[in-house]
Every structure is written in C-alpha cells, then in structure tokens.
Scaffold this motif. Sequence first.
Motif, PDB file in Angstrom:
ATOM      1  N   PRO A  96       0.874  -1.180   0.000  1.00  0.00           N
ATOM      2  CA  PRO A  96       0.000   0.000   0.000  1.00  0.00           C
ATOM      3  C   PRO A  96       0.915   1.235   0.000  1.00  0.00           C
ATOM      4  CG  PRO A  96      -0.605  -1.553   1.734  1.00  0.00           C
ATOM      5  CD  PRO A  96       0.738  -1.958   1.239  1.00  0.00           C
ATOM      6  N   TYR A  97       0.622   2.205  -0.848  1.00  0.00           N
ATOM      7  CA  TYR A  97       1.494   3.383  -0.908  1.00  0.00           C
ATOM      8  C   TYR A  97       0.770   4.675  -0.546  1.00  0.00           C
ATOM      9  CZ  TYR A  97      -0.667   4.032  -5.515  1.00  0.00           C
ATOM     10  OH  TYR A  97      -1.584   4.189  -6.528  1.00  0.00           O
ATOM     11  N   ALA A  98      -0.558   4.673  -0.551  1.00  0.00           N
ATOM     12  CA  ALA A  98      -1.289   5.894  -0.232  1.00  0.00           C
ATOM     13  C   ALA A  98      -2.761   5.586  -0.008  1.00  0.00           C
ATOM     14  CB  ALA A  98      -1.138   6.919  -1.361  1.00  0.00           C
ATOM     15  N   VAL A  99      -3.428   6.520   0.639  1.00  0.00           N
ATOM     16  CA  VAL A  99      -4.884   6.473   0.790  1.00  0.00           C
ATOM     17  C   VAL A  99      -5.415   7.753   0.156  1.00  0.00           C
ATOM     18  CG1 VAL A  99      -6.826   6.425   2.390  1.00  0.00           C
ATOM     19  CG2 VAL A  99      -4.750   5.123   2.917  1.00  0.00           C
ATOM     20  N   GLY A 100      -6.333   7.610  -0.791  1.00  0.00           N
ATOM     21  CA  GLY A 100      -6.830   8.766  -1.529  1.00  0.00           C
ATOM     22  C   GLY A 100      -8.042   9.424  -0.899  1.00  0.00           C
ATOM     23  N   ARG A 101      -8.260  10.677  -1.263  1.00  0.00           N
ATOM     24  CA  ARG A 101      -9.445  11.428  -0.843  1.00  0.00           C
ATOM     25  C   ARG A 101     -10.104  12.025  -2.081  1.00  0.00           C
ATOM     26  NH1 ARG A 101      -9.667  13.336   4.371  1.00  0.00           N
ATOM     27  NH2 ARG A 101     -11.829  13.802   3.788  1.00  0.00           N
ATOM     28  N   ILE A 102     -11.407  12.239  -2.001  1.00  0.00           N
ATOM     29  CA  ILE A 102     -12.134  12.819  -3.137  1.00  0.00           C
ATOM     30  C   ILE A 102     -12.686  14.198  -2.780  1.00  0.00           C
ATOM     31  CG2 ILE A 102     -12.727  10.691  -4.322  1.00  0.00           C
ATOM     32  CD1 ILE A 102     -15.421  10.727  -2.961  1.00  0.00           C
ATOM     33  N   VAL A 103     -12.814  15.024  -3.808  1.00  0.00           N
ATOM     34  CA  VAL A 103     -13.327  16.382  -3.627  1.00  0.00           C
ATOM     35  C   VAL A 103     -14.388  16.677  -4.678  1.00  0.00           C
ATOM     36  CG1 VAL A 103     -11.083  17.166  -2.751  1.00  0.00           C
ATOM     37  CG2 VAL A 103     -11.650  17.502  -5.179  1.00  0.00           C
ATOM     38  N   LEU A 104     -15.187  17.672  -4.374  1.00  0.00           N
ATOM     39  CA  LEU A 104     -16.117  18.229  -5.355  1.00  0.00           C
ATOM     40  C   LEU A 104     -15.427  19.465  -5.901  1.00  0.00           C
ATOM     41  CD1 LEU A 104     -18.996  17.680  -6.428  1.00  0.00           C
ATOM     42  CD2 LEU A 104     -19.829  19.319  -4.736  1.00  0.00           C
ATOM     43  N   TRP A 105     -15.223  19.517  -7.216  1.00  0.00           N
ATOM     44  CA  TRP A 105     -14.416  20.579  -7.820  1.00  0.00           C
ATOM     45  C   TRP A 105     -15.216  21.332  -8.870  1.00  0.00           C
ATOM     46  CZ3 TRP A 105     -12.171  22.042 -12.557  1.00  0.00           C
ATOM     47  CH2 TRP A 105     -11.038  22.862 -12.470  1.00  0.00           C
ATOM     48  N   TYR A 249       0.448  16.258  -2.303  1.00  0.00           N
ATOM     49  CA  TYR A 249      -0.735  16.159  -3.171  1.00  0.00           C
ATOM     50  C   TYR A 249      -1.974  15.627  -2.446  1.00  0.00           C
ATOM     51  CZ  TYR A 249       1.964  17.586  -7.184  1.00  0.00           C
ATOM     52  OH  TYR A 249       2.717  18.332  -8.071  1.00  0.00           O
ATOM     53  N   GLY A 250      -1.938  15.672  -1.138  1.00  0.00           N
ATOM     54  CA  GLY A 250      -3.143  15.365  -0.373  1.00  0.00           C
ATOM     55  C   GLY A 250      -3.374  13.914  -0.036  1.00  0.00           C
ATOM     56  N   PHE A 251      -2.447  13.046  -0.387  1.00  0.00           N
ATOM     57  CA  PHE A 251      -2.604  11.642  -0.037  1.00  0.00           C
ATOM     58  C   PHE A 251      -2.328  11.445   1.455  1.00  0.00           C
ATOM     59  CE2 PHE A 251      -1.524  11.205  -4.600  1.00  0.00           C
ATOM     60  CZ  PHE A 251      -2.577  10.395  -5.012  1.00  0.00           C
ATOM     61  N   VAL A 252      -3.032  10.494   2.038  1.00  0.00           N
ATOM     62  CA  VAL A 252      -2.761  10.067   3.394  1.00  0.00           C
ATOM     63  C   VAL A 252      -1.851   8.853   3.282  1.00  0.00           C
ATOM     64  CG1 VAL A 252      -3.766   9.194   5.546  1.00  0.00           C
ATOM     65  CG2 VAL A 252      -5.018  10.893   4.161  1.00  0.00           C
ATOM     66  N   LEU A 253      -0.815   8.781   4.088  1.00  0.00           N
ATOM     67  CA  LEU A 253       0.088   7.650   4.020  1.00  0.00           C
ATOM     68  C   LEU A 253      -0.464   6.487   4.827  1.00  0.00           C
ATOM     69  CD1 LEU A 253       3.523   9.451   4.394  1.00  0.00           C
ATOM     70  CD2 LEU A 253       2.338   8.797   2.308  1.00  0.00           C
ATOM     71  N   PRO A 254      -0.345   5.263   4.327  1.00  0.00           N
ATOM     72  CA  PRO A 254      -0.849   4.098   5.050  1.00  0.00           C
ATOM     73  C   PRO A 254      -0.275   4.038   6.473  1.00  0.00           C
ATOM     74  CG  PRO A 254      -0.176   3.483   2.841  1.00  0.00           C
ATOM     75  CD  PRO A 254       0.285   4.899   3.049  1.00  0.00           C
ATOM     76  N   GLY A 255      -1.154   3.781   7.421  1.00  0.00           N
ATOM     77  CA  GLY A 255      -0.708   3.694   8.809  1.00  0.00           C
ATOM     78  C   GLY A 255      -0.729   5.032   9.518  1.00  0.00           C
ATOM     79  N   GLU A 256      -1.010   6.122   8.744  1.00  0.00           N
ATOM     80  CA  GLU A 256      -1.044   7.447   9.360  1.00  0.00           C
ATOM     81  C   GLU A 256      -2.400   8.108   9.208  1.00  0.00           C
ATOM     82  OE1 GLU A 256       2.197   9.871   8.037  1.00  0.00           O
ATOM     83  OE2 GLU A 256       3.685   8.288   8.294  1.00  0.00           O
ATOM     84  N   GLU A 257      -3.438   7.276   8.922  1.00  0.00           N
ATOM     85  CA  GLU A 257      -4.774   7.813   8.740  1.00  0.00           C
ATOM     86  C   GLU A 257      -5.273   8.474  10.037  1.00  0.00           C
ATOM     87  OE1 GLU A 257      -4.701   4.004   6.181  1.00  0.00           O
ATOM     88  OE2 GLU A 257      -3.756   4.759   7.992  1.00  0.00           O
TER      89      GLU A 257
END
Length: 257
Positions: A96-105, A249-257
């Motif tokens: 796992p390298y990242a956890v993504g987030r979504i936005v309304l743009w 770029y706004g990613f959350v790192l695995p294990g740091e949520e």
Amino acid sequence: MKKLLSLVITLFLALKVYAGEIIVYAAADLTYAMEEILKVYKQKYPQDNIKVIYGSSGKGYNQIVNGAPYDILFSADLGFVEKLKQQGLTASDIRPYAVGRIVLWTRKDSGIDVSKGINVVLDPKVNKIAIANWEHAPYGRASKECLEYYKLFDKVKDKLVLGENISQTAQFIQTGAAEVGFIALSLAKSEKLQKEGVYYLLPANCHKEIVQGSAILKHATTDKERFETAKRFFDFVQSPEARKIFIKYGFVLPGEE
C-alpha cells in the motif's frame, strides 16, 4: 476483436521497450504526483528509463491480465493488485502506498459555491456533474458511494457525465462539459487545477477507504536489467522523498490515517 486489439497494444509496447527501461501503469490520480516523483528519481538514477502510462485502475488490471507488458502497477484500488497476485502475475510483495481522498471541484468562473458541500449538486445552475466510471475507476466508485450516502444519487443520476478515469473527469469540468464534478484531491491540489478552480473536500466517512497499492509485475522478470530497474523504482516510491510528494498532493500515508 478485443483480443486482437489487446495483442496489437502488447506488441506495440513491447517493441518500444529497451533493456533497462520499464513501463509503469499508474492510476490517473497519480498524474501530477508521479511526474514529480520521477523528476526526483531521475536526479538520483539518471541511467534508468521509466515510461508511465496513466489510466483507470480497472482498465490497467484488464490489460495486464491480457498480456500488456507492464513492469509495475500503481493501482488506486489495492484489490486489483491482490487479484493479480492470486493469478500469479506479480513478482514482489504488495505494498500500500497511499490512501486517496475525493473532492467536489468546479472552475472559479462557474458561479457555483462548492463550499456549501455536496448538496450543491442540487443547485439549478448545475446541469452536468462529472464522475469517473465506477465500473473500473476506484474514485468513481467512491464518489458514487458518497452520493448514495447522502441520498443524492437518484436525484442527480440523469445529470452524471462519466469519465473513463479521474483525469478525464477533471477535463470535463475544466472544459465546461460539466459545471461540477468529483475528482481526486491529488489532482485538485496540482498547480494547474488550483489556478483554475476551487474544491470542497468530502468527508472520508461517506465512502469506503481508497487504499492504493502497488506491486512489481511478472513481466519485469523477463530481463535482469529490467527487474533491477523496476525494483529500484518500486523501492524509491516508499522512500522519504517520495512520501513527502504524496503528502503534498493530499494523499494520506498508510498507517497514518
């Protein structure tokens, strides 16, 4: 016809790859972050040639299953990498390298105030809403889940414009084909999109966690130099330098949520 097209793509890509050069398939949400990571990587390993193809994770998975000569997969859905491992198509551990987030743009000149939150999709000025195709794009699936969580999906489903991946979805809003849309935070935080638009970060609890995963693929083992390059880049993406870029770029790192 589909098998023939897949074979043509495979042969075309194979002819373009040279010793020590690798092809990486990356989820479209990595478009800006990955390019920045590559710049830093090339400063350290100028001898390596890394070609990156961006697209939806589901399509990347299907192409790999059908023989596309990719050496590393960076998927926006850990599940696709796990499926490849089950089929014997990976040559490394799954990371796992990242956890993504979504936005309304939306564009700055749209006249739509996304700071009001997701209910802005009901605004009469909103005729079209861009969303990635949830059949093969993890961010599209998460966006659909969010609309369903707020009981808005049935109210706006006729306004939805489907993008093949999250980058095309952003383009729909940029070009005016849609007034608003759901895109990855990693795209919204790019220099280009920050100049053009504004976003509202959707709560993480309105959708399943977007855990992104990677693995070196079996194709990388067909050549010693290729595998060494693949392993070097695969490891670098877990380095402190790369992790800083993911955070930028706004990613959350695995294990740091």
